[in-house]
Scaffold this motif. Structure first.
Motif, short mmCIF file in Angstrom:
data_model
loop_
_atom_site.label_atom_id
_atom_site.label_comp_id
_atom_site.label_asym_id
_atom_site.label_seq_id
_atom_site.Cartn_x
_atom_site.Cartn_y
_atom_site.Cartn_z
N UNK A 26 0.81 -1.23 0.00
CA UNK A 26 0.00 0.00 0.00
C UNK A 26 0.84 1.27 0.00
N UNK A 27 2.08 1.22 0.49
CA UNK A 27 2.87 2.45 0.54
C UNK A 27 3.21 2.97 -0.86
N UNK A 28 3.31 2.10 -1.86
CA UNK A 28 3.61 2.58 -3.20
C UNK A 28 2.46 3.39 -3.80
N UNK A 29 1.21 2.91 -3.74
CA UNK A 29 0.14 3.76 -4.27
C UNK A 29 -0.01 5.06 -3.49
N UNK A 51 -6.81 3.00 -4.21
CA UNK A 51 -6.18 1.68 -4.38
C UNK A 51 -5.44 1.29 -3.10
N UNK A 52 -4.72 2.24 -2.53
CA UNK A 52 -3.99 1.97 -1.28
C UNK A 52 -4.95 1.64 -0.14
N UNK A 53 -6.09 2.32 -0.10
CA UNK A 53 -7.09 2.06 0.94
C UNK A 53 -7.64 0.64 0.82
N UNK A 54 -7.80 0.17 -0.42
CA UNK A 54 -8.28 -1.20 -0.63
C UNK A 54 -7.21 -2.22 -0.23
N UNK A 55 -5.95 -1.91 -0.53
CA UNK A 55 -4.86 -2.82 -0.17
C UNK A 55 -4.67 -2.89 1.34
N UNK A 56 -4.83 -1.74 2.00
CA UNK A 56 -4.65 -1.69 3.46
C UNK A 56 -5.64 -0.69 4.03
N UNK A 58 -6.35 0.07 6.84
CA UNK A 58 -5.89 0.74 8.06
C UNK A 58 -4.74 1.71 7.80
N UNK A 59 -4.47 1.99 6.54
CA UNK A 59 -3.38 2.91 6.18
C UNK A 59 -3.89 4.35 6.28
N UNK A 60 -3.66 4.98 7.42
CA UNK A 60 -4.16 6.33 7.65
C UNK A 60 -3.62 7.33 6.63
N UNK A 61 -2.38 7.12 6.17
CA UNK A 61 -1.84 8.04 5.19
C UNK A 61 -2.60 7.97 3.87
N UNK A 62 -3.13 6.80 3.53
CA UNK A 62 -3.95 6.67 2.32
C UNK A 62 -5.26 7.44 2.48
N UNK A 63 -5.88 7.31 3.65
CA UNK A 63 -7.14 8.02 3.90
C UNK A 63 -6.91 9.54 3.92
N UNK A 64 -5.78 9.96 4.49
CA UNK A 64 -5.45 11.39 4.51
C UNK A 64 -5.24 11.89 3.09
N UNK A 65 -4.49 11.14 2.30
CA UNK A 65 -4.27 11.52 0.91
C UNK A 65 -5.56 11.59 0.13
#
Length: 172
Positions: A26-29, A51-56, A58-65
Motif C-alpha cells: 500500500x505504501x507505493x500507491x 487503491x492503497x485504501x483497498x490494499x490496506x 488501516x493505512x491512515x496516510x492513504x485516507x489522509x491523501x
C-alpha cells in the motif's frame, strides 16, 4: 529511495515502476498519489489513494491523501469522510486533523473546523498556517478574543501571519 524523489513527472514514473514490481504494497500507491498531487493530477491521485485504501484499509496516510485529493476535486463532504477515518486510525496524525479542518471550512461547518484545527495544533503547535486558519475560523464563529489569542501566539512565534490575522480582526 522513492520518498526522496523530487516533484514532477520523474517521481510519478518511478512510483508507476514500483507499483508494477510490488502491486500489493500500500505504501507505493500512497507515494504515487502524493506524487500525482504534486503535478496537479487530483483524479489520478484519488485513484491511487483509493487503491492503497483497498490494499490496506488501516493505512491512515492513504485516507489522509484521499481527503486531500477530494478537496482538490472540490468534494469537501467526501474529504471530511476520509479525514474522519484517518483520524480514527491515527489520532496522532496532525495532517489528518488539518485536512479535516479544511474540509469543514469548505462546508462552512465552523465548530468542526475549529475542533479539528485545535486537535492538529495540539499535535503540531508550530504549524503557523493552521493557527492562522484557526484564527479565521474563530472570527467566523464570532470569537474575536480567541482569534486575538491565535494572532498573539503567531506574533510571539515571529510569524508574519500574526499581523495578517490582526489585520483581519481589525477589519471586522
Amino acid at each position: 529511495s522513492l520518498r526522496r524523489l523530487g516533484p514532477g513527472r520523474e517521481s510519478v514514473a518511478a512510483y508507476m515502476r514500483a507499483l508494477l514490481l510490488v502491486p500489493t504494497l500500500s505504501s507505493f500507491p500512497v507515494g504515487h498519489g502524493w506524487a500525482l498531487l504534486r503535478v496537479r493530477d487530483a483524479v489520478g491521485a484519488s485513484a491511487a489513494f483509493h487503491r492503497a485504501m483497498k490494499l490496506d484499509p488501516k493505512a491512515a496516510d492513504a485516507w489522509t491523501g484521499a481527503a486531500v485529493a477530494a478537496l482538490a476535486l472540490d468534494e469537501p463532504a467526501e474529504s471530511k469522510v476520509h479525514a474522519q477515518q484517518a483520524m480514527r486510525l491515527r489520532p496522532d496524525l496532525p495532517q489528518a486533523c488539518f485536512v479535516m479542518a479544511r474540509a469543514c471550512t469548505r462546508l462552512e461547518d465552523w465548530p468542526c473546523a475549529a475542533r479539528s484545527y485545535e486537535a492538529g495544533l495540539r499535535l503540531r503547535p508550530d504549524a503557523d498556517k493552521a493557527r492562522f486558519e484557526l484564527g479565521r475560523v474563530q472570527l467566523e464563529l464570532g470569537d474575536t478574543e480567541a482569534a486575538r489569542a491565535s494572532a498573539s501566539e503567531l506574533r510571539h512565534r515571529g510569524s508574519p501571519l500574526g499581523q495578517n490575522l490582526v489585520s483581519l480582526i481589525e477589519a471586522r
